[in-house]
Each structure stands twice: as C-alpha cells, then as structure tokens.
Design a protein around this motif. Structure first.
Motif, PDB file in Angstrom:
ATOM      1  N   GLY A 297       1.148  -1.154   0.231  1.00  0.00           N
ATOM      2  CA  GLY A 297      -0.207   0.012   0.052  1.00  0.00           C
ATOM      3  C   GLY A 297       0.765   0.965  -0.526  1.00  0.00           C
ATOM      4  O   GLY A 297       0.617   2.592   0.058  1.00  0.00           O
ATOM      5  N   ILE A 298       1.854   0.732   0.264  1.00  0.00           N
ATOM      6  CA  ILE A 298       3.288   2.403   0.511  1.00  0.00           C
ATOM      7  C   ILE A 298       3.272   2.640  -1.320  1.00  0.00           C
ATOM      8  O   ILE A 298       3.189   2.308  -2.309  1.00  0.00           O
ATOM      9  CB  ILE A 298       4.412   1.621   1.133  1.00  0.00           C
ATOM     10  CG1 ILE A 298       4.051   1.824   2.107  1.00  0.00           C
ATOM     11  CG2 ILE A 298       5.343   3.502   0.330  1.00  0.00           C
ATOM     12  CD1 ILE A 298       5.346   1.496   2.954  1.00  0.00           C
ATOM     13  N   PRO A 299       3.086   4.010  -1.615  1.00  0.00           N
ATOM     14  CA  PRO A 299       3.185   4.040  -3.107  1.00  0.00           C
ATOM     15  C   PRO A 299       4.363   4.395  -3.961  1.00  0.00           C
ATOM     16  O   PRO A 299       4.638   4.754  -4.951  1.00  0.00           O
ATOM     17  CB  PRO A 299       2.492   5.932  -3.241  1.00  0.00           C
ATOM     18  CG  PRO A 299       2.695   5.630  -1.462  1.00  0.00           C
ATOM     19  CD  PRO A 299       1.876   4.746  -1.086  1.00  0.00           C
ATOM     20  N   SER A 300       5.505   4.946  -2.675  1.00  0.00           N
ATOM     21  CA  SER A 300       6.325   5.431  -3.387  1.00  0.00           C
ATOM     22  C   SER A 300       7.239   3.343  -3.381  1.00  0.00           C
ATOM     23  O   SER A 300       7.736   2.701  -2.647  1.00  0.00           O
ATOM     24  CB  SER A 300       7.326   6.006  -2.750  1.00  0.00           C
ATOM     25  OG  SER A 300       7.411   6.125  -1.850  1.00  0.00           O
ATOM     26  N   ALA A 301       8.305   3.953  -4.780  1.00  0.00           N
ATOM     27  CA  ALA A 301       9.080   2.258  -4.731  1.00  0.00           C
ATOM     28  C   ALA A 301      10.182   2.602  -3.222  1.00  0.00           C
ATOM     29  O   ALA A 301      10.736   1.095  -2.484  1.00  0.00           O
ATOM     30  CB  ALA A 301      10.216   2.586  -5.899  1.00  0.00           C
ATOM     31  N   GLN A 302      10.546   4.214  -2.758  1.00  0.00           N
ATOM     32  CA  GLN A 302      11.743   4.007  -2.236  1.00  0.00           C
ATOM     33  C   GLN A 302      11.054   3.086  -0.126  1.00  0.00           C
ATOM     34  O   GLN A 302      11.518   2.964   0.285  1.00  0.00           O
ATOM     35  CB  GLN A 302      11.915   5.340  -2.082  1.00  0.00           C
ATOM     36  CG  GLN A 302      13.807   6.095  -1.246  1.00  0.00           C
ATOM     37  CD  GLN A 302      14.190   7.163  -1.078  1.00  0.00           C
ATOM     38  OE1 GLN A 302      13.413   8.241  -1.955  1.00  0.00           O
ATOM     39  NE2 GLN A 302      15.095   7.412  -0.613  1.00  0.00           N
ATOM     40  N   GLY A 303      10.228   4.233  -0.442  1.00  0.00           N
ATOM     41  CA  GLY A 303       9.193   3.621   0.541  1.00  0.00           C
ATOM     42  C   GLY A 303       8.535   2.326   0.888  1.00  0.00           C
ATOM     43  O   GLY A 303       9.274   1.461   1.964  1.00  0.00           O
ATOM     44  N   LYS A 304       8.666   1.371  -0.025  1.00  0.00           N
ATOM     45  CA  LYS A 304       8.234  -0.242  -0.238  1.00  0.00           C
ATOM     46  C   LYS A 304       9.584  -0.906   0.265  1.00  0.00           C
ATOM     47  O   LYS A 304       9.868  -1.438   1.438  1.00  0.00           O
ATOM     48  CB  LYS A 304       8.053  -0.223  -1.442  1.00  0.00           C
ATOM     49  CG  LYS A 304       6.497   0.133  -1.271  1.00  0.00           C
ATOM     50  CD  LYS A 304       6.184  -0.567  -3.324  1.00  0.00           C
ATOM     51  CE  LYS A 304       5.047  -0.146  -3.528  1.00  0.00           C
ATOM     52  NZ  LYS A 304       4.071  -0.703  -4.718  1.00  0.00           N
ATOM     53  N   TYR A 305      10.595  -0.866  -0.320  1.00  0.00           N
ATOM     54  CA  TYR A 305      12.728  -0.616  -0.277  1.00  0.00           C
ATOM     55  C   TYR A 305      12.662  -0.069   1.012  1.00  0.00           C
ATOM     56  O   TYR A 305      13.071  -1.876   2.170  1.00  0.00           O
ATOM     57  CB  TYR A 305      13.062  -0.187  -1.303  1.00  0.00           C
ATOM     58  CG  TYR A 305      14.635  -0.980  -1.071  1.00  0.00           C
ATOM     59  CD1 TYR A 305      14.808  -2.037  -1.319  1.00  0.00           C
ATOM     60  CD2 TYR A 305      15.539   0.690  -0.039  1.00  0.00           C
ATOM     61  CE1 TYR A 305      16.869  -2.333  -1.401  1.00  0.00           C
ATOM     62  CE2 TYR A 305      16.712  -0.034  -0.036  1.00  0.00           C
ATOM     63  CZ  TYR A 305      16.918  -1.400  -0.565  1.00  0.00           C
ATOM     64  OH  TYR A 305      18.672  -2.266   0.215  1.00  0.00           O
ATOM     65  N   LYS A 306      12.189   0.754   1.918  1.00  0.00           N
ATOM     66  CA  LYS A 306      12.848   1.198   3.139  1.00  0.00           C
ATOM     67  C   LYS A 306      12.201   0.496   4.508  1.00  0.00           C
ATOM     68  O   LYS A 306      12.877  -0.397   4.913  1.00  0.00           O
ATOM     69  CB  LYS A 306      12.284   2.562   3.629  1.00  0.00           C
ATOM     70  CG  LYS A 306      14.011   2.713   4.670  1.00  0.00           C
ATOM     71  CD  LYS A 306      13.187   4.607   4.580  1.00  0.00           C
ATOM     72  CE  LYS A 306      13.411   5.026   6.251  1.00  0.00           C
ATOM     73  NZ  LYS A 306      13.728   6.909   6.514  1.00  0.00           N
ATOM     74  N   ALA A 307      11.193  -0.012   3.761  1.00  0.00           N
ATOM     75  CA  ALA A 307       9.799  -1.299   4.868  1.00  0.00           C
ATOM     76  C   ALA A 307      10.941  -2.072   5.065  1.00  0.00           C
ATOM     77  O   ALA A 307      10.658  -2.697   5.737  1.00  0.00           O
ATOM     78  CB  ALA A 307       8.400  -0.590   5.261  1.00  0.00           C
TER      79      ALA A 307
END
Length: 307
Positions: free
Chosen positions: A227-237
C-alpha cells in the motif's frame, strides 16, 4: 532388548556424527571453530546493543535476547561433544542427559518465541508506525520476553519430568551427538504413548503456534508494504524485515528439514548430521545476518572495537 530397571540407569552412550577414528579430529576442529564463532559473534551483538544508546530500542532489545539465547542453545550441546571427542568417550551420565535435554528444549523454545516477538515488533513498526513507541513500550517488551521464558521453562520442565518416569532398556545408545528428546524416549522399555502425545502436542502448539503468528504478521506487513505509493518507501520498509525474515527462514527451514528428512529416510546417522544445521550452524550465522545488512550494528561494533 532386555528391560532394565530405570533406577539403575547411570549413563547413556552418545554415538555422535561418525564412528570413524580418522574423522574425529576434523569433527572436533569444525565444532570448536563453529562454537567459538557463535559465542564471539553473538557476544559482539550484545556488546554493540548494550553500549550504544541509539540501539536501545525494542528491535535491538529483542535481538540481544536472541543472541544470548543462541549462545546458551549452542553451549548446551557443543562443549559436551567436544569433551567426548577429546577424551575418546561416548558416555553421558543419566543426570547429565536429562539436564542437557531440559536446557536444549528450553532454549529451542525460547528461540522460537523470541523470533515470534520480533515478528510482532516489525508488524507494529510497519503497520502502525505512529503508535509504535506507545505500543512497544519498555514494559510490554520486558513482559513479552518474560512470558517467553515462563512458557519455555514450563514446557521443558514437563517434557523432562515425563522422561524421568520412564524405565530404560539395556540398549542405551543414542544415535546423536546430544540427548534429543525423541531419541531418549525411543530407548524406554515401557509404553511411551503419553510421552509421544505430549511431545508432538507441544511441538505443534509451541512450534506451529509461533510459526502461524510469524506468518500472520508478515502477511499484514506485506499487505501494508504494497500500500506504500513510492518504490523507495517500499524498499525502506521491507529492508527492516529482511534480516529477521532470513533468520526465521534459516531456523524453521533447517529444523523442519531435519525432522522431515529423518522421518522419510529413518537413517539415524543422516539425522544426526542434519541436526548440526539448526543446533550449531544457525546460531553461528545469525550475528552475520544481522550485522552484515545493518548499518546501525556495524557502526556500533566499529565504535566498540575502535574504543
């Protein structure tokens, strides 16, 4: 096999990994090396977490507990194995066998529970980040570890007391390098239906239950990450879960692989060799998994070693 009087049993024989004399030096060297790496690696993790105030968070609190349990888990079996190889003896006393079995079950259960608690910590951090510090407060963290200890101690005590009531036969050879519960029960001369029932029920409840909790936590984590919109946010999580997920996969993969393969092949020697994976190799690899991918641990270790 001739029945023997349980009160007269004084010792068991641990057959180890191999009967070949020419392999004993190699086995001794491998076990000693892996044991020293395990103890040193996990001690460094504990030292890094305790010495760096930036690591005084729930995730690293649970990690230091896992490292402590891994040291104790390996110390339950390896020193006795090294002693037997060095003295060219296979003997372990009856009391020593029961004691070793008690602590082995205790720390194996603790490993299981703490990995589950760590999965819950990652679930709260990713799925409820704004409430993380409120939910994962020091009191709850301490309570989760305390409950893990209590449940592991009670289970281990129950399993060990059940074995104490068994009479054993004259054949007291254990085809393992440590006193494994299942192998010891098989040497009994009396009906072991109750022991086997409790053993499998405990394995299903205290092994399958935490695994189900871990899988549920990661299903929620995966859903939240998607559900995280950004690819960077997904990677960080996701990167915050990689180390824990690797350790979980290693622990459950090796332990389940050992018991499934031993049940299929019925080869005691192969089962003993495979047991090395989750009793020695997995605790040795855990510090590497957490330190190699974790910049905070690396920095803390550099400061400690530099100091």
């Amino acid at each position: 096999m001739e029945p023997g009087n349980g009160t007269q049993i004084s010792e068991f024989l641990l057959l180890g990994l191999s009967q070949a004399l020419e392999l004993q030096s190699l086995i001794f060297g491998l076990f000693l090396s892996m044991y020293l790496i395990t103890v040193l690696g996990n001690l460094l993790i504990i030292l890094a977490v305790s010495s760096d105030s930036h690591l005084h968070t729930p995730m690293y609190f649970f990690l230091s507990n896992l490292s402590l349990v891994d040291i104790c888990f390996t110390s339950t079996t390896v020193p006795k194995t090294l002693w037997n190889i060095q003295t060219q003896s296979k003997v372990i006393t009856y009391e020593g066998c029961i004691t070793q079995m008690y602590f082995f079950i205790l720390f194996a259960g603790l490993d299981d529970f703490i990995l589950t608690v760590m999965a819950y910590d990652r679930y709260v951090a990713i799925c409820q980040p704004l409430r993380y510090t409120v939910i994962m407060n020091p009191r709850l963290c301490g309570l989760l570890v305390l409950v893990s200890w209590i449940m592991s101690v009670l289970n281990s005590l129950l399993e060990s007391l059940m074995v104490l009531g068994l009479p054993f036969c004259s054949d007291l050879e254990i085809p393992q390098f440590f006193c494994e519960l299942n192998q010891v029960i098989q040497l009994a001369c009396s009906d072991t239906f109750l022991n086997n029932t409790i053993m499998y029920f405990s394995a299903g409840l205290l092994g399958g239950g935490p695994l189900a909790g871990i899988l549920y936590s990661y299903s929620k984590i995966l859903s939240s990450i998607c559900g995280i919109p950004s690819a960077q946010g997904k990677y960080k999580a996701f990167s915050t879960c990689v180390s824990h997920l690797s350790v979980v996969s290693l622990f459950y993969g090796t332990s389940l692989g050992v018991y499934l393969s031993s049940g299929a092949t019925h080869n005691a020697q192969s089962s003993a060799t495979a047991s090395v994976m989750y009793t020695v190799v997995t605790p040795m690899l855990n510090p590497f998994i957490y330190s190699l991918r974790n910049k905070d641990i690396k920095r803390a270790l550099q400061r400690c070693l530099g100091r």
